[in-house]
Design an enzyme around this catalytic site. Structure first.
Site, PDB file in Angstrom:
ATOM      1  N   HIS A 100     -14.331  23.938  45.459  1.00  0.00           N
ATOM      2  CA  HIS A 100     -13.834  23.355  46.715  1.00  0.00           C
ATOM      3  C   HIS A 100     -14.972  23.453  47.729  1.00  0.00           C
ATOM      4  O   HIS A 100     -15.736  24.425  47.699  1.00  0.00           O
ATOM      5  CB  HIS A 100     -12.726  24.189  47.354  1.00  0.00           C
ATOM      6  CG  HIS A 100     -11.422  24.252  46.654  1.00  0.00           C
ATOM      7  ND1 HIS A 100     -11.060  25.288  45.848  1.00  0.00           N
ATOM      8  CD2 HIS A 100     -10.344  23.430  46.718  1.00  0.00           C
ATOM      9  CE1 HIS A 100      -9.833  25.092  45.417  1.00  0.00           C
ATOM     10  NE2 HIS A 100      -9.371  23.983  45.917  1.00  0.00           N
ATOM     11  N   ASP A 121     -15.140  26.909  49.268  1.00  0.00           N
ATOM     12  CA  ASP A 121     -15.518  28.080  48.446  1.00  0.00           C
ATOM     13  C   ASP A 121     -17.002  28.339  48.540  1.00  0.00           C
ATOM     14  O   ASP A 121     -17.458  29.446  48.386  1.00  0.00           O
ATOM     15  CB  ASP A 121     -15.347  27.844  46.929  1.00  0.00           C
ATOM     16  CG  ASP A 121     -14.025  27.348  46.530  1.00  0.00           C
ATOM     17  OD1 ASP A 121     -13.045  27.757  47.150  1.00  0.00           O
ATOM     18  OD2 ASP A 121     -13.975  26.546  45.568  1.00  0.00           O
TER      19      ASP A 121
HETATM   20  C1  XUL Z   1      -3.706  25.609  43.962  1.00  0.00           C
HETATM   21  C2  XUL Z   1      -4.565  24.944  43.004  1.00  0.00           C
HETATM   22  C3  XUL Z   1      -5.840  24.421  43.541  1.00  0.00           C
HETATM   23  C4  XUL Z   1      -6.273  23.107  42.968  1.00  0.00           C
HETATM   24  C5  XUL Z   1      -7.484  22.536  43.639  1.00  0.00           C
HETATM   25  O1  XUL Z   1      -2.508  26.056  43.460  1.00  0.00           O
HETATM   26  O2  XUL Z   1      -4.268  24.879  41.827  1.00  0.00           O
HETATM   27  O3  XUL Z   1      -6.793  25.412  43.354  1.00  0.00           O
HETATM   28  O4  XUL Z   1      -6.555  23.194  41.604  1.00  0.00           O
HETATM   29  O5  XUL Z   1      -7.360  22.470  45.034  1.00  0.00           O
END
Ligand code: XUL
Ligand code: CO
Length: 437
Positions: A101, A104
């Protein structure tokens, strides 16, 4: 330079008789299964958020991990240190991919321009790291759910300024993903839903979400990104009612936006179980609708009703989902992302390795079993036989131009149709699965 994992060397396949806990027992990356190397079927990805960013919080207690890059200090320097450690981990664990992300990998600044500068500073460094490493980017995604500006949703927020903010984040993250050679881009709503209908214009929110999907696909084509756009279902947590509840709800949204040929699904095990389905159902549903893109592999805890995101540890739980995936051609651009975190008490560097090794071995064991299931054709022949009458006269007639309620009803009388119920033989079929594990 990295140092946190300095005592651990690259993990090797040593087979089931090895007592070395830092070795693979089943995952032999170059072993050919169903005509392809294991690593090319499974396309494992390490996830940046749980593995390097999540500090070991729970609702009753603070961080337990206290890793060096989580200590106080200049946020950019800490982000750089984390990047070094992450790439050392990728090279040692040998997952061919990773996922991240935007938040992150780099910290928020005091306004969006500063956040953007921080982000592209780390993206530049990541690009250099990628040129020297074997690891590749499976997907990137934007975090539009943690910051308080997103507390009432991102693209479904009552305030268009919040929608615009998310749009800016996603634009940058998609462009970065493309520059890094990412093979997919994931949209996970987080808070795309509502807490109470008392303050909610559901119709407007759903239209705005469909508009957001359309903007993302338009931008993909504008910049020439060849990756797949994926939407990830999750039923609740954080928001009580989510518009992207499960595969069916996501597909309804995608169809509302007219984008069924553009957006596929990223299905996560623990999200499937929280929605009251199981992973197998969600996978089979996506496949039946030509919508399977990729998976987030983890598991929940049946005694705890929330998204515990544990590493998979039971080959039987993956057997049927893998059977559906690999008997339908497997992954193309997608893969298997470990959206999973180690437990809060697992505070040593080795614990991160044990978790990934276990997950990779369990997936490899399931794949080996699935190869036999596919080659034996026992299940596929059973199903083919169960539905065989649809390829015969009446089945064909129902789907033909001549078929309508009247002509079909006439046949019931003229051909004296009296259906004879057949056993579904569930127990017989369940016993067949036993022999593969
Ligand atoms: C949250 C989740 C996220 C997604 C990406 O539950 O699974 O980490 O995979 O935003
Ligand atoms: Co996920």
């Amino acid at each position: 330079m990295s140092s946190y994992f300095k005592d651990i060397s690259k993990i090797q396949y040593e087979g089931v008789d090895s007592n070395n806990p830092l070795s693979f027992k089943y995952y032999d990356e170059d072993k050919v299964i169903l005509g392809k190397k294991m690593k090319d079927h499974l396309r494992f990805a390490t996830c940046y958020w749980h593995t390097f960013t999540w500090p070991g919080l729970d609702p009753f207690g603070g961080p337990t991990f206290e890793r060096p890059w989580m200590q106080q200090g200049d946020p950019i320097e800490k982000a750089e240190e984390k990047l070094d450690e992450a790439f050392d981990f990728f090279d040692k664990i040998t997952t061919p991919f990773f996922c991240f992300h935007d938040r992150d990998i780099s910290p928020e600044g005091k306004n969006y321009s500063e956040t953007q500068k921080n982000f592209f500073h780390i993206i530049d460094l990541m690009e250099k790291k990628l040129s020297k490493s074997k690891v590749k980017l499976l997907w990137g995604t934007a975090n539009a759910f943690s910051h308080r500006r997103y507390m009432a949703g991102a693209s479904t927020n009552p305030d268009p300024e919040v929608f615009a903010y998310k749009a800016a984040q996603v634009k940058d993250c998609m462009e970065a993903t493309m520059r890094l050679g990412g093979q997919n881009y994931v949209l996970w709503g987080g808070r795309e839903g509502y807490e109470t209908i008392l303050n909610t214009n559901m119709k407007l929110e759903m239209n705005n979400l469909a508009r957001f999907l359309e903007l993302v696909v338009n931008h993909k084509h504008k910049i020439g990104f060849k990756g797949q756009i994926l939407l990830e279902p999750k039923p609740h947590e954080p928001t009580k009612h989510q518009y992207d509840f499960d595969s069916a709800a996501c597909l309804a949204l995608i169809r509302k936006a007219g984008l069924e040929n553009e957006i596929h699904l990223n299905i996560e095990v623990n999200h499937a179980t929280l929605s009251g389905h199981n992973f197998e159902h969600e996978i089979a549903y996506a496949i039946a609708n030509n919508a399977l893109g990729s998976i987030d592999i983890n598991r929940g805890d049946t005694l705890l009703g929330w998204d515990t995101d544990q590493f998979p540890n039971n080959p039987l739980e993956l057997l049927m989902p893998f059977y559906h995936i690999f008997s339908n051609g497997g992954f193309k651009q997608g893969g298997l992302n470990f959206d999973a975190k180690i437990r809060r008490q697992s505070i040593d560097p080795e614990d991160l390795f044990y978790a990934h090794i276990g997950g990779m071995d369990v997936a490899a064991r399931s794949l080996i079993a699935v190869e036999k299931m596919i080659n034996d054709k026992e299940l596929s022949s059973y199903i083919k036989n169960r539905y065989k009458k649809w390829d015969q006269d009446l089945g064909k007639f129902i789907h033909s131009k001549e078929g309508n309620l009247e002509t079909i009803a006439n046949k019931v009388i003229s051909e004296n149709i009296e259906p004879e119920p057949q056993s579904g033989q569930q127990e017989y079929l369940e016993n067949i699965l036993n022999k593969y594990l």
